[in-house]
Design a protein around this motif. Structure first.
Motif, PDB file in Angstrom:
ATOM      1  N   LEU A  97      -1.172   8.523 -16.996  1.00 20.61           N
ATOM      2  CA  LEU A  97      -0.371   7.247 -17.253  1.00 20.61           C
ATOM      3  C   LEU A  97       0.905   7.128 -16.387  1.00 20.61           C
ATOM      4  O   LEU A  97       1.039   6.179 -15.996  1.00 20.61           O
ATOM      5  N   GLY A  98       1.415   8.208 -16.199  1.00 21.38           N
ATOM      6  CA  GLY A  98       2.656   8.459 -15.378  1.00 21.38           C
ATOM      7  C   GLY A  98       2.061   7.811 -13.948  1.00 21.38           C
ATOM      8  O   GLY A  98       2.928   6.877 -13.289  1.00 21.38           O
ATOM      9  N   GLY A  99       1.102   8.436 -13.141  1.00 24.88           N
ATOM     10  CA  GLY A  99       0.742   7.855 -12.076  1.00 24.88           C
ATOM     11  C   GLY A  99       0.441   6.405 -12.141  1.00 24.88           C
ATOM     12  O   GLY A  99       0.649   5.638 -11.053  1.00 24.88           O
ATOM     13  N   ALA A 115       2.370   3.784  -9.932  1.00 25.04           N
ATOM     14  CA  ALA A 115       1.670   2.948  -8.776  1.00 25.04           C
ATOM     15  C   ALA A 115       1.812   1.188  -9.032  1.00 25.04           C
ATOM     16  O   ALA A 115       2.029   0.689  -8.064  1.00 25.04           O
ATOM     17  N   TRP A 116       1.606   1.056 -10.409  1.00 23.56           N
ATOM     18  CA  TRP A 116       1.761  -0.524 -10.609  1.00 23.56           C
ATOM     19  C   TRP A 116       3.133  -1.039 -10.240  1.00 23.56           C
ATOM     20  O   TRP A 116       3.118  -1.998  -9.601  1.00 23.56           O
ATOM     21  N   SER A 117       3.938  -0.339 -10.946  1.00 18.61           N
ATOM     22  CA  SER A 117       5.489  -0.712 -10.929  1.00 18.61           C
ATOM     23  C   SER A 117       6.086  -0.833  -9.337  1.00 18.61           C
ATOM     24  O   SER A 117       6.600  -1.924  -8.747  1.00 18.61           O
ATOM     25  N   ALA A 118       5.460   0.322  -8.732  1.00 27.70           N
ATOM     26  CA  ALA A 118       6.251   0.526  -7.228  1.00 27.70           C
ATOM     27  C   ALA A 118       5.397  -0.704  -6.446  1.00 27.70           C
ATOM     28  O   ALA A 118       6.022  -1.211  -5.403  1.00 27.70           O
ATOM     29  N   SER A 119       4.098  -0.821  -6.871  1.00 29.74           N
ATOM     30  CA  SER A 119       3.539  -2.037  -6.065  1.00 29.74           C
ATOM     31  C   SER A 119       3.851  -3.355  -6.163  1.00 29.74           C
ATOM     32  O   SER A 119       3.959  -4.311  -5.372  1.00 29.74           O
ATOM     33  N   MET A 120       4.410  -3.602  -7.456  1.00 31.06           N
ATOM     34  CA  MET A 120       5.198  -5.016  -7.737  1.00 31.06           C
ATOM     35  C   MET A 120       6.486  -5.138  -6.693  1.00 31.06           C
ATOM     36  O   MET A 120       6.666  -6.347  -6.221  1.00 31.06           O
ATOM     37  N   ILE A 121       7.188  -4.040  -6.577  1.00 28.93           N
ATOM     38  CA  ILE A 121       8.200  -4.060  -5.672  1.00 28.93           C
ATOM     39  C   ILE A 121       7.746  -4.156  -4.147  1.00 28.93           C
ATOM     40  O   ILE A 121       8.234  -4.784  -3.395  1.00 28.93           O
ATOM     41  N   VAL A 154       0.618  -1.062   0.012  1.00 33.31           N
ATOM     42  CA  VAL A 154      -0.231  -0.006  -0.014  1.00 33.31           C
ATOM     43  C   VAL A 154       1.008   1.264   0.009  1.00 33.31           C
ATOM     44  O   VAL A 154       0.621   2.087  -0.624  1.00 33.31           O
ATOM     45  N   HIS A 155       1.815   1.244   0.987  1.00 30.71           N
ATOM     46  CA  HIS A 155       2.763   2.429   0.785  1.00 30.71           C
ATOM     47  C   HIS A 155       3.498   2.701  -0.339  1.00 30.71           C
ATOM     48  O   HIS A 155       3.611   3.692  -0.892  1.00 30.71           O
ATOM     49  N   ALA A 156       3.750   1.544  -0.853  1.00 29.39           N
ATOM     50  CA  ALA A 156       4.666   1.567  -2.209  1.00 29.39           C
ATOM     51  C   ALA A 156       3.819   1.899  -3.542  1.00 29.39           C
ATOM     52  O   ALA A 156       4.197   2.968  -4.084  1.00 29.39           O
ATOM     53  N   ALA A 157       2.478   1.486  -3.399  1.00 31.40           N
ATOM     54  CA  ALA A 157       1.865   1.887  -4.292  1.00 31.40           C
ATOM     55  C   ALA A 157       1.483   3.638  -4.525  1.00 31.40           C
ATOM     56  O   ALA A 157       1.462   4.011  -5.345  1.00 31.40           O
ATOM     57  N   GLY A 158       1.335   4.020  -3.087  1.00 29.58           N
ATOM     58  CA  GLY A 158       1.008   5.475  -3.113  1.00 29.58           C
ATOM     59  C   GLY A 158       2.281   6.285  -3.408  1.00 29.58           C
ATOM     60  O   GLY A 158       2.002   7.220  -4.073  1.00 29.58           O
ATOM     61  N   SER A 159       3.161   5.801  -3.034  1.00 31.27           N
ATOM     62  CA  SER A 159       4.652   6.502  -3.498  1.00 31.27           C
ATOM     63  C   SER A 159       4.707   6.400  -4.902  1.00 31.27           C
ATOM     64  O   SER A 159       5.351   7.542  -5.423  1.00 31.27           O
ATOM     65  N   GLY A 160       4.787   5.344  -5.405  1.00 27.55           N
ATOM     66  CA  GLY A 160       4.746   5.315  -7.016  1.00 27.55           C
ATOM     67  C   GLY A 160       3.724   6.286  -7.725  1.00 27.55           C
ATOM     68  O   GLY A 160       4.037   6.815  -8.767  1.00 27.55           O
ATOM     69  N   LEU A 161       2.235   6.259  -7.217  1.00 33.99           N
ATOM     70  CA  LEU A 161       1.465   7.071  -7.725  1.00 33.99           C
ATOM     71  C   LEU A 161       1.954   8.646  -7.941  1.00 33.99           C
ATOM     72  O   LEU A 161       1.838   9.102  -8.794  1.00 33.99           O
ATOM     73  N   VAL A 162       2.589   8.967  -6.664  1.00 30.25           N
ATOM     74  CA  VAL A 162       3.024  10.569  -6.612  1.00 30.25           C
ATOM     75  C   VAL A 162       3.978  10.730  -7.519  1.00 30.25           C
ATOM     76  O   VAL A 162       4.278  11.683  -8.221  1.00 30.25           O
ATOM     77  N   ILE A 163       5.130   9.805  -7.294  1.00 23.91           N
ATOM     78  CA  ILE A 163       6.305   9.762  -8.152  1.00 23.91           C
ATOM     79  C   ILE A 163       5.949   9.701  -9.587  1.00 23.91           C
ATOM     80  O   ILE A 163       6.391  10.685 -10.422  1.00 23.91           O
TER      81      ILE A 163
END
Length: 171
Positions: free
Chosen positions: A100-102, A106-112, A57-66
């Protein structure tokens, strides 16, 4: 908002009894989560899933923002410097690239994040490694004291390990 309470139980039999007592106290099984060492028999227990045991959850949120930030920057540069038709900036392109960037972020960060253990559970790693079972119960604030009292009374072998405030109601 819900509150999550943590208890450490010494063995699977005690965990099963605690599960039974919580269900009898009308706690929904979807809000009862058990975490144990890999390979432990979790029959009859509602095992914690990736939402509770990983940093997804934290990773997906960070990925969405970045990802959204990078998408917005690329979108603005693209819209201003490379218009598709004419000389006017393509603001639709900028918005599309931001979204699309968001999403990609979010997808790639959540995979990590799904492969990273939850920092909230790091303090329990030693106990779980020694064969104890972690019980997490998500409750409305009004029920926390009653459920804690039930577990203290019915399970003297269990150890209360704290409470977390402001746990989102879902998942």
């Amino acid at each position: 908002m819900k509150r999550r309470i943590y208890w450490l139980l010494p063995d699977p039999a005690s965990a099963r009894r605690a599960m039974h007592d919580l269900v009898q106290a009308r706690v929904d099984t979807a809000h009862i989560h058990f975490a144990a060492a890999e390979g432990m028999d979790m029959t009859g227990l509602h095992a914690a899933n990736a939402w509770q045991t990983s940093d997804v959850v934290h990773a997906a949120g960070s990925g969405l923002v970045i990802g959204g930030g990078v998408g917005t920057a690329v979108g603005l540069v693209t819209a201003l410097l490379f218009p598709l038709a004419g000389e006017a900036p393509e603001w639709g392109t900028a918005a599309l690239l931001a979204v699309l960037g968001g999403l990609i972020g979010a997808w790639s960060a959540s995979m990590i994040g799904i492969s990273i253990p939850s920092p909230r559970l790091a303090r329990f790693e030693g106990a779980i490694g020694r064969g104890q079972i972690l019980l997490m119960v998500d409750l409305p604030p009004a029920r926390v004291q009653a459920i804690e009292a039930l577990l203290r009374t019915a399970h003297p072998e269990a150890r209360f390990e704290g409470e977390e405030r402001l746990v989102p109601a879902l998942p």
